[in-house]
Design a protein around this motif. Structure first.
Motif, PDB file in Angstrom:
ATOM      1  N   UNK A 200       1.016  -0.986  -0.153  1.00 47.71           N
ATOM      2  CA  UNK A 200      -0.087  -0.048  -0.068  1.00 47.71           C
ATOM      3  C   UNK A 200       1.110   1.110  -0.524  1.00 47.71           C
ATOM      4  N   UNK A 201       0.526   2.609  -1.183  1.00 46.25           N
ATOM      5  CA  UNK A 201       1.634   3.541  -0.280  1.00 46.25           C
ATOM      6  C   UNK A 201       0.196   4.677  -0.699  1.00 46.25           C
ATOM      7  N   UNK A 221      -2.312  -2.531  -2.590  1.00 41.23           N
ATOM      8  CA  UNK A 221      -1.128  -2.485  -3.900  1.00 41.23           C
ATOM      9  C   UNK A 221      -1.444  -1.933  -4.762  1.00 41.23           C
ATOM     10  N   UNK A 222      -0.656  -1.273  -4.094  1.00 35.91           N
ATOM     11  CA  UNK A 222       0.346   0.497  -5.470  1.00 35.91           C
ATOM     12  C   UNK A 222       1.025  -0.093  -6.580  1.00 35.91           C
ATOM     13  N   UNK A 223       0.232   0.021  -7.936  1.00 35.82           N
ATOM     14  CA  UNK A 223       0.890  -0.507  -9.193  1.00 35.82           C
ATOM     15  C   UNK A 223       1.006   1.332 -10.420  1.00 35.82           C
ATOM     16  N   UNK A 232      -6.950  -7.359  -2.863  1.00 33.08           N
ATOM     17  CA  UNK A 232      -7.240  -6.106  -1.700  1.00 33.08           C
ATOM     18  C   UNK A 232      -7.804  -4.995  -2.039  1.00 33.08           C
ATOM     19  N   UNK A 233      -7.393  -4.726  -3.671  1.00 36.30           N
ATOM     20  CA  UNK A 233      -8.095  -3.473  -4.091  1.00 36.30           C
ATOM     21  C   UNK A 233      -9.364  -3.561  -4.295  1.00 36.30           C
ATOM     22  N   UNK A 234     -10.153  -5.155  -4.660  1.00 35.45           N
ATOM     23  CA  UNK A 234     -11.182  -4.979  -4.580  1.00 35.45           C
ATOM     24  C   UNK A 234     -11.960  -5.063  -3.495  1.00 35.45           C
ATOM     25  N   UNK A 278      -6.641   3.612 -10.240  1.00 35.20           N
ATOM     26  CA  UNK A 278      -6.187   2.891  -8.939  1.00 35.20           C
ATOM     27  C   UNK A 278      -7.021   1.862  -7.973  1.00 35.20           C
ATOM     28  N   UNK A 279      -7.954   2.327  -7.598  1.00 31.18           N
ATOM     29  CA  UNK A 279      -8.853   1.366  -6.455  1.00 31.18           C
ATOM     30  C   UNK A 279      -8.282   2.561  -5.303  1.00 31.18           C
ATOM     31  N   UNK A 280      -8.675   3.559  -5.053  1.00 31.82           N
ATOM     32  CA  UNK A 280      -8.300   4.238  -3.841  1.00 31.82           C
ATOM     33  C   UNK A 280      -8.679   5.258  -3.158  1.00 31.82           C
ATOM     34  N   UNK A 281      -8.544   6.133  -2.789  1.00 34.81           N
ATOM     35  CA  UNK A 281      -9.194   7.240  -1.927  1.00 34.81           C
ATOM     36  C   UNK A 281      -8.278   8.128  -2.485  1.00 34.81           C
ATOM     37  N   UNK A 282      -8.863   9.170  -3.127  1.00 34.29           N
ATOM     38  CA  UNK A 282      -7.917  10.791  -2.632  1.00 34.29           C
ATOM     39  C   UNK A 282      -9.252  11.958  -1.911  1.00 34.29           C
TER      40      UNK A 282
END
Length: 327
Positions: A200-201, A221-223, A232-234, A278-282
Motif C-alpha cells: 500500500x502507498x 496494492x500500488x502499481x 485487496x483493491x476490490x 487506482x481503486x483508492x481514496x483521494x
C-alpha cells in the motif's frame, strides 16, 4: 476564493469573525483514543476564552459531526464555532441546538482584504505547529509537458513537500518515504510506504492533464499500471462502498464522489473514491497553479497530507479487521 484563502485572511484579520478574537494555532490537533481531528483555528476571544473555529466556504451537514467530535475530545473547554460565507438549509438550527456557535463571514469584506494584502508577507505566515519552518530546496529540472515557469513551480513544490514531510510522517505515523517519482508524461508523485500493508502507498500526485489539482491518495496494492487490480483493491473498494457516508463525514464532506465532474471541481476540494484506475481514496486539492508558488502553499498541502493520514489510518484499521474476519 478557496478555503485556504479564507484561512489566510481570517488568521490575519480575525475580527472578520469577531472583535477581539486572536488566532493562536492553525490545524489544531484534537485527539481521541484512535484518531486525530484537525480544527482549522484555535484562538482566544476578548475575554480570554478558548475558541475552536471550523472554516467553510459553505457549511453543510458534515460540519455538525466535526464540531461534535471536537467538543467530545478536546482537553481544554471553550467555545465551538463554525464560520462560513453561507450555511446550507437547517445547519444553523442544529448547531444552535447542540450549543455550537455560527458566524456568517462577509464575503465582500474578506475578498477586499485579500486583494489589499496579496503582497503582504504576513498573509502567508502560517501558525501550524506540526510542521518545521519553511525549508529551502534545490530546483530539479524536469521535462516535456509543462511550461518552464510551471515546471519550476511544481519541481519546487514537490521538493519542499519532501523536506516538510519525510522525517515527520515516518516518526509520527511510520510512513516510510520511498521517493519522488517523475514519469515521462511529467506526472509527479511523492510516494510513502503505508504501515498497513507492504504494497500500500500514500501518494501526493499531480499531472499536466489536471494542472489545477493536487491529489493526496491512499492506494492499496500500488502499481504504476492503472488497470492493475487485486483482491485487496476490490475488498477496499467494497469496504468504501459500504461506508461512503461515514468516510465522507470523517473528512468533513457531505458526500464522496466516484467521478469528478466539472461542477464538483468548481466547488473546490473534495473526496474522490477511484473505483476504476487506482481503486483508492483521494483527497483532491483544487487550486490554480499560480497559487502553488505562494510561500505558504507547501505548508497547506503538507498539513492536508498529515490530516489525510490521521483520518484514514483508523479507517484502514477497521478495514483490516473486517478483511481478517472474512478470511
Amino acid at each position: 476564493m478557496y478555503e485556504k484563502d479564507l484561512k489566510r485572511i481570517v488568521s490575519l484579520f480575525p475580527e472578520l469573525i469577531e472583535e477581539g478574537l486572536s488566532v493562536e494555532e492553525e490545524e489544531y490537533p484534537i485527539r481521541s483514543n484512535h484518531s486525530t481531528y484537525r480544527c482549522d483555528l484555535k484562538g482566544k476571544d476578548k475575554n480570554g476564552n478558548t475558541v475552536y473555529i471550523e472554516l467553510k466556504l459553505e457549511a453543510g451537514e458534515a460540519v455538525v459531526a466535526q464540531m461534535s467530535k471536537y467538543a467530545t475530545f478536546v482537553k481544554e473547554n471553550g467555545r465551538f464555532m463554525v464560520a462560513a460565507f453561507q450555511f446550507k438549509k437547517d445547519v444553523i438550527p442544529v448547531l444552535n441546538k447542540l450549543g455550537y456557535e455560527h458566524k456568517v463571514v462577509d464575503y465582500d469584506k474578506a475578498n477586499q482584504l485579500l486583494k489589499e494584502n496579496e503582497t503582504n508577507p504576513k498573509l502567508f505566515e502560517r501558525k501550524m505547529k506540526a510542521l518545521p519552518s519553511h525549508p529551502a530546496y534545490k530546483k530539479t529540472p524536469t521535462q516535456l509537458v509543462y511550461q518552464d515557469n510551471e515546471r519550476e513551480i511544481i519541481s519546487g513544490l514537490f521538493h519542499e513537500l519532501e523536506s516538510l514531510l519525510r522525517d515527520y510522517v515516518e516518526r509520527e505515523y511510520h510512513l516510510q518515504f520511498i521517493g519522488l517519482d517523475i514519469r515521462k508524461k511529467e506526472e509527479h508523485r511523492l510516494l510513502f510506504k503505508s504501515p498497513t500493508s507492504p504494497g500500500d502507498r500514500f501518494v501526493i500526485y499531480t499531472r499536466p492533464r489536471e494542472m489545477n489539482i493536487i491529489e493526496i491518495q491512499y492506494v492499496p496494492d500500488f502499481s504504476f499500471t492503472t488497470g492493475h487490480t487485486t483482491k485487496r483493491k476490490e475488498d477496499f473498494k467494497a469496504y468504501i462502498d459500504a461506508h461512503e457516508e461515514e468516510v465522507a463525514g470523517l473528512f468533513g464532506f457531505d458526500q464522496l464522489h466516484s467521478r469528478t465532474k466539472k461542477e464538483v471541481l468548481e466547488q473546490g476540494d473534495h473526496l474522490d473514491h477511484r473505483k476504476q484506475a487506482w481503486k483508492g481514496l483521494s483527497y483532491r486539492i483544487v487550486s490554480p497553479i499560480d497559487e502553488w508558488s505562494k510561500p505558504d502553499f507547501p505548508q497547506f498541502v503538507a498539513m492536508k497530507f498529515i490530516s489525510f493520514v490521521e483520518t484514514i489510518l483508523p479507517v484502514l484499521e477497521d478495514f483490516e479487521k473486517m478483511s481478517n474476519k472474512e478470511m
